[in-house]
Design an enzyme around this catalytic site. Structure first.
Site, PDB file in Angstrom:
ATOM      1  N   CYS A  78       0.857  -1.184   0.000  1.00  0.00           N
ATOM      2  CA  CYS A  78       0.000   0.000   0.000  1.00  0.00           C
ATOM      3  C   CYS A  78       0.890   1.229   0.000  1.00  0.00           C
ATOM      4  CB  CYS A  78      -0.928  -0.008   1.213  1.00  0.00           C
ATOM      5  SG  CYS A  78      -1.917   1.486   1.381  1.00  0.00           S
ATOM      6  N   CYS A 231      -4.946   6.563  -2.977  1.00  0.00           N
ATOM      7  CA  CYS A 231      -4.307   5.254  -3.102  1.00  0.00           C
ATOM      8  C   CYS A 231      -2.956   5.455  -3.768  1.00  0.00           C
ATOM      9  CB  CYS A 231      -5.180   4.297  -3.922  1.00  0.00           C
ATOM     10  SG  CYS A 231      -4.464   2.658  -4.168  1.00  0.00           S
ATOM     11  N   THR A 233      -0.394   3.185  -4.433  1.00  0.00           N
ATOM     12  CA  THR A 233      -0.095   2.229  -5.495  1.00  0.00           C
ATOM     13  C   THR A 233      -1.013   2.478  -6.688  1.00  0.00           C
ATOM     14  OG1 THR A 233      -1.560   0.594  -4.459  1.00  0.00           O
ATOM     15  CG2 THR A 233       0.800   0.427  -3.979  1.00  0.00           C
TER      16      THR A 233
END
Length: 289
Positions: A78, A231, A233
């Site tokens: 993550c 997010c 990634t």
């Protein structure tokens, strides 16, 4: 069990986590980690978070990063979580170096901390490693090619989407669209794509507007968590896929509902990326379990 455990609540661009230090000893037993994450991440009934991060010893790197989603499933990696992890490790003097090699479920990531004159963290850069496009690695079921899954037309519920897929340690499905992101029914289509039969281990889902070759705006449905404000990634995956199909340049500024990230892409024999952004400590607490 009737005891108190220490935890820290952190976030990176609104993507929030419960951080527990297990560097010296195990706090939550291995068999209880899934249930603990599921229960304590439930908003309105407990602390509430997108996931739980455990700080652990490593035999392969300086330290080990583990993250469990809000549904209790363990994730490979993550980007926002690992920035929070890095800040926690540095602020709590678990490690003193500003360059940290971190073991994740997928591989070893390098983070670099930049501070001001008073040693306050300005930002954290994460070497996200190389991107993988082979369907069997992501994993996603191949349609047109066994080598990559790019711009494939996929039927989802009552609509068709042009989807590209990549892994940067975890799977991502990216849809470049000219539709206003505010008009996308994320609960319907994000969930449907996450659980689509093409993705045997489910997937993170991102809808992307290209503002310019160096700027994008994105909306995320995170595997195991649902809508998230950011997010890391995912931002990396969107920038990489945009670069690979010719929509974006090497340096991309990403606007997310929770804030902004910078992604720098390099292509040699592989495509790799570095992500740069912030992380915030919200509070420390005690939890009765």
């Amino acid at each position: 069990m009737n005891e108190e455990i220490k935890f820290t609540k952190m976030h990176a661009l609104g993507n929030d986590y419960i951080v527990i230090n297990e560097f010296e000893k195990t706090i939550i037993s291995e068999e209880d980690k899934n249930k603990f994450s599921d229960e304590k991440c439930t908003r309105g009934f407990s602390i509430g978070a997108d996931g739980v991060i455990f700080v652990c010893k490593s035999n392969k790197a300086d330290i080990r990063f583990r993250i469990f989603n809000s549904d209790g499933s363990e994730a490979e990696m993550c980007g926002n979580g690992i920035r929070c992890f890095t800040k926690y490790v540095y602020d709590n003097k678990i490690l003193s170096d500003k360059v940290i090699h971190i073991e994740t479920m997928e591989d070893i990531k390098k983070t670099v901390i930049t501070t001001d004159e008073e040693d306050n963290i300005i930002h954290i850069s994460v070497n996200m490693g190389k991107a993988f496009f082979k369907p069997s690695y992501i994993p996603v079921k191949a349609i047109s090619s066994d080598d990559e899954f790019l711009e494939e037309l996929v039927k989802v519920e009552d609509k068709e989407f042009i989807i590209s897929a990549v892994s940067v340690g975890n799977p991502h499905a990216v849809i470049f669209t000219e539709d206003n992101l505010k008009n996308i029914d994320l609960n319907k289509y994000g969930s449907a794509i996450e659980n689509h039969e093409l993705f045997p281990e489910k997937t993170n889902v991102h809808f992307v507007n290209v503002i310019s070759p160096n700027e994008i705006r994105m909306l995320t449905w995170e595997r195991g968590a649902g809508f998230t404000y950011a997010c890391g990634t995912g931002a990396t995956s969107c920038a990489i896929l945009g670069y690979k199909i010719g929509k974006l340049n090497e340096d991309v500024h990403v606007y997310l509902p929770g804030g902004e990230l910078d992604i720098s892409i390099k292509e040699d024999s592989d495509i790799t990326a570095v992500m740069k952004g912030s992380a915030v400590t919200v509070y420390d607490g005690l939890l009765k379990i």
